[in-house]
Write a protein that holds these residues in place. Structure first.
Motif, PDB file in Angstrom:
ATOM      1  N   GLY A   1      27.464  34.633 106.477  1.00 36.31           N
ATOM      2  CA  GLY A   1      27.649  33.385 107.206  1.00 36.31           C
ATOM      3  C   GLY A   1      27.078  32.173 106.520  1.00 36.31           C
ATOM      4  O   GLY A   1      27.165  31.064 107.046  1.00 36.31           O
ATOM      5  N   GLN A   2      26.489  32.344 105.315  1.00 38.72           N
ATOM      6  CA  GLN A   2      25.925  31.202 104.580  1.00 38.72           C
ATOM      7  C   GLN A   2      27.043  30.593 103.712  1.00 38.72           C
ATOM      8  O   GLN A   2      27.024  30.660 102.485  1.00 38.72           O
ATOM      9  CB  GLN A   2      24.751  31.676 103.726  1.00 38.72           C
ATOM     10  N   LEU A   3      28.008  30.018 104.404  1.00 39.79           N
ATOM     11  CA  LEU A   3      29.221  29.559 103.733  1.00 39.79           C
ATOM     12  C   LEU A   3      28.968  28.355 102.830  1.00 39.79           C
ATOM     13  O   LEU A   3      29.594  28.225 101.779  1.00 39.79           O
ATOM     14  CB  LEU A   3      30.298  29.238 104.767  1.00 39.79           C
ATOM     15  N   SER A   4      28.081  27.460 103.214  1.00 39.97           N
ATOM     16  CA  SER A   4      27.808  26.278 102.397  1.00 39.97           C
ATOM     17  C   SER A   4      27.216  26.682 101.049  1.00 39.97           C
ATOM     18  O   SER A   4      27.622  26.178  99.992  1.00 39.97           O
ATOM     19  CB  SER A   4      26.855  25.329 103.122  1.00 39.97           C
ATOM     20  N   ALA A   5      26.248  27.619 101.078  1.00 39.02           N
ATOM     21  CA  ALA A   5      25.643  28.075  99.827  1.00 39.02           C
ATOM     22  C   ALA A   5      26.661  28.793  98.954  1.00 39.02           C
ATOM     23  O   ALA A   5      26.717  28.587  97.734  1.00 39.02           O
ATOM     24  CB  ALA A   5      24.458  28.993 100.126  1.00 39.02           C
ATOM     25  N   ALA A   6      27.495  29.620  99.573  1.00 43.68           N
ATOM     26  CA  ALA A   6      28.520  30.339  98.820  1.00 43.68           C
ATOM     27  C   ALA A   6      29.534  29.363  98.228  1.00 43.68           C
ATOM     28  O   ALA A   6      29.974  29.517  97.078  1.00 43.68           O
ATOM     29  CB  ALA A   6      29.216  31.345  99.723  1.00 43.68           C
ATOM     30  N   THR A   7      29.897  28.346  99.011  1.00 48.24           N
ATOM     31  CA  THR A   7      30.844  27.333  98.521  1.00 48.24           C
ATOM     32  C   THR A   7      30.282  26.597  97.322  1.00 48.24           C
ATOM     33  O   THR A   7      30.987  26.384  96.318  1.00 48.24           O
ATOM     34  CB  THR A   7      31.168  26.333  99.644  1.00 48.24           C
ATOM     35  N   THR A   8      29.022  26.199  97.392  1.00 46.76           N
ATOM     36  CA  THR A   8      28.393  25.471  96.288  1.00 46.76           C
ATOM     37  C   THR A   8      28.368  26.311  95.021  1.00 46.76           C
ATOM     38  O   THR A   8      28.652  25.808  93.925  1.00 46.76           O
ATOM     39  CB  THR A   8      26.961  25.066  96.673  1.00 46.76           C
ATOM     40  N   MET A   9      28.045  27.585  95.155  1.00 44.82           N
ATOM     41  CA  MET A   9      28.029  28.469  93.990  1.00 44.82           C
ATOM     42  C   MET A   9      29.406  28.536  93.332  1.00 44.82           C
ATOM     43  O   MET A   9      29.534  28.421  92.114  1.00 44.82           O
ATOM     44  CB  MET A   9      27.571  29.871  94.407  1.00 44.82           C
ATOM     45  N   CYS A  10      30.416  28.718  94.158  1.00 47.58           N
ATOM     46  CA  CYS A  10      31.777  28.834  93.630  1.00 47.58           C
ATOM     47  C   CYS A  10      32.245  27.524  92.999  1.00 47.58           C
ATOM     48  O   CYS A  10      32.837  27.518  91.915  1.00 47.58           O
ATOM     49  CB  CYS A  10      32.735  29.253  94.735  1.00 47.58           C
ATOM     50  N   GLU A  11      31.981  26.405  93.669  1.00 52.38           N
ATOM     51  CA  GLU A  11      32.422  25.110  93.147  1.00 52.38           C
ATOM     52  C   GLU A  11      31.764  24.798  91.813  1.00 52.38           C
ATOM     53  O   GLU A  11      32.422  24.327  90.874  1.00 52.38           O
ATOM     54  CB  GLU A  11      32.119  24.008  94.171  1.00 52.38           C
TER      55      GLU A  11
ATOM     56  N   LEU B   1      41.851  33.379 110.994  1.00 51.13           N
ATOM     57  CA  LEU B   1      42.085  34.787 110.725  1.00 51.13           C
ATOM     58  C   LEU B   1      40.795  35.507 110.394  1.00 51.13           C
ATOM     59  O   LEU B   1      40.580  36.645 110.774  1.00 51.13           O
ATOM     60  CB  LEU B   1      43.073  34.943 109.550  1.00 51.13           C
ATOM     61  N   ILE B   2      39.915  34.868 109.637  1.00 45.62           N
ATOM     62  CA  ILE B   2      38.615  35.438 109.327  1.00 45.62           C
ATOM     63  C   ILE B   2      37.577  34.512 109.899  1.00 45.62           C
ATOM     64  O   ILE B   2      37.536  33.333 109.558  1.00 45.62           O
ATOM     65  CB  ILE B   2      38.409  35.590 107.803  1.00 45.62           C
ATOM     66  N   SER B   3      36.726  35.011 110.796  1.00 36.66           N
ATOM     67  CA  SER B   3      35.841  34.125 111.532  1.00 36.66           C
ATOM     68  C   SER B   3      34.436  34.143 110.960  1.00 36.66           C
ATOM     69  O   SER B   3      33.928  35.164 110.556  1.00 36.66           O
ATOM     70  CB  SER B   3      35.824  34.522 113.009  1.00 36.66           C
ATOM     71  N   THR B   4      33.808  32.982 110.959  1.00 35.13           N
ATOM     72  CA  THR B   4      32.511  32.798 110.336  1.00 35.13           C
ATOM     73  C   THR B   4      31.471  33.727 110.927  1.00 35.13           C
ATOM     74  O   THR B   4      31.265  33.767 112.120  1.00 35.13           O
ATOM     75  CB  THR B   4      32.043  31.348 110.537  1.00 35.13           C
ATOM     76  N   GLY B   5      30.783  34.469 110.042  1.00 33.12           N
ATOM     77  CA  GLY B   5      29.661  35.277 110.458  1.00 33.12           C
ATOM     78  C   GLY B   5      30.009  36.509 111.256  1.00 33.12           C
ATOM     79  O   GLY B   5      29.148  37.258 111.650  1.00 33.12           O
ATOM     80  N   GLU B   6      31.284  36.751 111.516  1.00 31.35           N
ATOM     81  CA  GLU B   6      31.651  37.902 112.322  1.00 31.35           C
ATOM     82  C   GLU B   6      32.476  38.899 111.534  1.00 31.35           C
ATOM     83  O   GLU B   6      32.459  40.080 111.826  1.00 31.35           O
ATOM     84  CB  GLU B   6      32.451  37.461 113.550  1.00 31.35           C
ATOM     85  N   VAL B   7      33.212  38.431 110.563  1.00 32.12           N
ATOM     86  CA  VAL B   7      34.058  39.319 109.785  1.00 32.12           C
ATOM     87  C   VAL B   7      33.601  39.286 108.346  1.00 32.12           C
ATOM     88  O   VAL B   7      33.443  38.232 107.763  1.00 32.12           O
ATOM     89  CB  VAL B   7      35.543  38.878 109.863  1.00 32.12           C
ATOM     90  N   SER B   8      33.427  40.440 107.781  1.00 31.78           N
ATOM     91  CA  SER B   8      33.020  40.501 106.385  1.00 31.78           C
ATOM     92  C   SER B   8      34.124  39.964 105.490  1.00 31.78           C
ATOM     93  O   SER B   8      35.303  40.188 105.728  1.00 31.78           O
ATOM     94  CB  SER B   8      32.736  41.960 105.999  1.00 31.78           C
ATOM     95  N   LEU B   9      33.738  39.254 104.446  1.00 29.57           N
ATOM     96  CA  LEU B   9      34.708  38.810 103.457  1.00 29.57           C
ATOM     97  C   LEU B   9      34.822  39.817 102.323  1.00 29.57           C
ATOM     98  O   LEU B   9      35.344  39.511 101.275  1.00 29.57           O
ATOM     99  CB  LEU B   9      34.298  37.440 102.895  1.00 29.57           C
ATOM    100  N   SER B  10      34.317  41.035 102.555  1.00 28.26           N
ATOM    101  CA  SER B  10      34.386  42.063 101.527  1.00 28.26           C
ATOM    102  C   SER B  10      35.823  42.326 101.125  1.00 28.26           C
ATOM    103  O   SER B  10      36.730  42.286 101.941  1.00 28.26           O
ATOM    104  CB  SER B  10      33.766  43.366 102.038  1.00 28.26           C
ATOM    105  N   ARG B  11      36.011  42.660  99.884  1.00 29.19           N
ATOM    106  CA  ARG B  11      37.364  42.858  99.364  1.00 29.19           C
ATOM    107  C   ARG B  11      37.928  44.188  99.827  1.00 29.19           C
ATOM    108  O   ARG B  11      37.212  45.133 100.119  1.00 29.19           O
ATOM    109  CB  ARG B  11      37.318  42.845  97.835  1.00 29.19           C
ATOM    110  N   LEU B  12      39.241  44.260  99.828  1.00 28.14           N
ATOM    111  CA  LEU B  12      39.878  45.529 100.094  1.00 28.14           C
ATOM    112  C   LEU B  12      39.615  46.469  98.927  1.00 28.14           C
ATOM    113  O   LEU B  12      39.490  46.051  97.778  1.00 28.14           O
ATOM    114  CB  LEU B  12      41.394  45.334 100.251  1.00 28.14           C
ATOM    115  N   ASP B  13      39.538  47.743  99.222  1.00 31.38           N
ATOM    116  CA  ASP B  13      39.262  48.734  98.190  1.00 31.38           C
ATOM    117  C   ASP B  13      40.505  48.926  97.331  1.00 31.38           C
ATOM    118  O   ASP B  13      41.460  49.562  97.733  1.00 31.38           O
ATOM    119  CB  ASP B  13      38.872  50.055  98.857  1.00 31.38           C
ATOM    120  N   ARG B  14      40.503  48.386  96.133  1.00 33.96           N
ATOM    121  CA  ARG B  14      41.701  48.424  95.301  1.00 33.96           C
ATOM    122  C   ARG B  14      41.953  49.788  94.673  1.00 33.96           C
ATOM    123  O   ARG B  14      42.990  50.020  94.068  1.00 33.96           O
ATOM    124  CB  ARG B  14      41.589  47.388  94.185  1.00 33.96           C
ATOM    125  N   GLN B  15      40.993  50.663  94.760  1.00 33.29           N
ATOM    126  CA  GLN B  15      41.187  51.970  94.163  1.00 33.29           C
ATOM    127  C   GLN B  15      41.872  52.950  95.108  1.00 33.29           C
ATOM    128  O   GLN B  15      41.948  54.139  94.828  1.00 33.29           O
ATOM    129  CB  GLN B  15      39.834  52.535  93.718  1.00 33.29           C
TER     130      GLN B  15
END
Length: 453
Positions: free
Chosen positions: A368-378, A286-300
């Protein structure tokens, strides 16, 4: 013998309209066939098959029983939010002297193309600045669309200001005004037909939502190529959230707007290469690596459509703690400047990551730096196991990797910690729909709707 003839009928449907029996279900097709046999007094299945092969009218009658005309005004909402932002930020400032050409296929009973027309009018267009062609294989749906009289079932979004602006109530129904009604040109057509709307000028925007999922692979790829030929370079293609792009000679790049599921046609001299990499859209998550932003929906709820008192099909509750960037009208490049290694290491070693570090992890994922983002979160979650925001981001990253099971586990943990978290519930809803669990998806959508009461 009966099974053989049933297979022949299914093959006929696949050849004529691209319908995949494995997706719709042989039992569903069988029930429709039985209903038509009764109506036509066919003595047996073989006789009915012969009638289907020679009678276009009977084939059309069978198709009417098989299509799924499930639609409503501003369905999913975010695609229309993005459309309005697109025309305001890109089209009107530079192309206002041109006519914006839009195609909606399949248009069903008209709610989608009429929603497009209302969005364009709200964006500042006059009726003579755009043209909308709406095509469907069902003559019954087209008849309803041309009448433009709807029941309350077509109004399922929470923001109904458009109903007050463009409709007149007639008893328990609603009549669309002529301003919008006359802005759409309805036509009968079959998307898999080799002669599908031939002779038309290319379109700037094409909507083709929630039909490709019912096609077999061959029909799906053929349809995408047909749409590609009908779409101008740099044009926009809107698909349904459960549908996946096929690999094309010209590249489609996902726009950076969550849940719009829109793609920009992009061609260049390198044969569809962007930043040196070919973007393959087959079997993407549904969300593809490096092509779709993982930015959040605007909750306001700052979406531009109408009064903005609420947002998508299911409105979001206000969240005073959320502070998200509004989505921007651009495509996410495959490669972005990397965050420095020291900055990542410092963030990973911190036991109490501030909000700015969460945004750092999010930007890494967006780039697209998913490994670095994953490590930070973990690393953070090892010491702070109750962070809803990090579980949601981890879920989004897993989605980007195509690991839907792990993604769902993260969203479930977020719901456990915060039962009414809109984003986690919406992600779970989309995942359920993506794997075909419509019952689960319906329960989740009802749960989100209850948050507004």
């Amino acid at each position: 013998m009966t099974a053989i003839i049933q297979n022949q009928i299914e093959s006929l449907l696949k050849d004529r309209i691209g319908l995949s029996a494995s997706i719709l279900g042989s039992k569903e097709i069988g029930r429709a066939v039985e209903q038509r046999m009764t109506a036509e007094n066919s003595p047996n299945l073989q006789t009915y098959l012969q009638q289907l092969q020679i009678s276009a009218e009977e084939l059309e009658a069978l198709i009417e029983l098989l299509i799924v005309p499930e639609t409503w005004f501003f369905r999913d909402w975010e695609p229309f939010v993005f459309l309005e932002r697109y025309v305001k930020s890109e089209w009107l400032p530079t192309q206002s002297h041109r006519i914006l050409r839009v195609l909606s296929v399949p248009c069903s009973s008209g709610e989608e193309p009429y929603s497009i027309a209302m969005s364009l009018l709200q964006a500042g267009f006059t009726p003579n600045q755009f043209q909308i062609d709406a095509v469907d294989i069902s003559n019954c749906s087209l008849d309803k669309a041309r009448k433009a009289v709807y029941t309350q079932n077509s109004f399922r979004v929470n923001n109904l200001q458009f109903q007050q602006l463009y409709f007149t109530k007639l008893g328990n129904k609603y009549q669309l005004c002529d301003l919008v009604k006359n802005a759409v040109n309805f036509m009968h057509g079959n998307l898999v037909d080799p002669n599908f709307i031939t002779g038309k000028n290319p379109y700037n925007v094409i909507w083709c939502r929630n039909v490709l999922i019912y096609f077999d692979d061959a029909a799906r790829e053929k349809s995408i190529r047909t749409l590609n030929g009908l779409l101008k370079n740099q044009g926009l293609l809107f698909l349904g959230h459960a549908e996946k792009m096929q690999m094309l000679e010209s590249t489609f790049v996902s726009v950076q707007h969550p849940f719009a599921f829109a793609y920009r046609k992009q061609e260049n001299d390198s044969g569809g290469l962007i930043n040196g990499e070919k973007l393959l859209m087959r079997h993407q998550p549904l969300i593809s690596t490096g092509e779709v932003s993982l930015s959040r929906l605007d909750r306001q709820n700052k979406s531009p459509l109408f009064s903005r008192k609420d947002s998508p099909t299911i409105a979001r509750p206000n969240n005073p703690t959320a502070n998200r960037e509004t989505t921007q009208l651009k495509t996410m490049p495959v490669s972005v400047p990397a965050t420095s290694a020291s900055k990542i290491a410092n963030a990973q070693n911190s036991s109490q990551l501030p909000a700015s570090q969460l945004e750092t992890a999010r930007k890494l994922a967006d780039g697209g730096q998913l490994s670095a983002a994953t490590t930070m979160c973990e690393n953070y979650l090892k010491q702070n196991s109750t962070s809803v925001e990090y579980y949601i981001l981890m879920g989004e990253i897993y989605q980007a990797k195509g690991l839907d099971v792990q993604a769902e586990q993260c969203f479930q943990k977020a719901i456990y910690l915060e039962p009414n978290n809109y984003d986690a519930l919406l992600h779970l809803t989309l995942l359920a729909e993506h794997r075909g669990d419509t019952a689960r998806a319906a329960v989740l959508r009802q749960r989100i709707q209850r948050l507004q009461k």
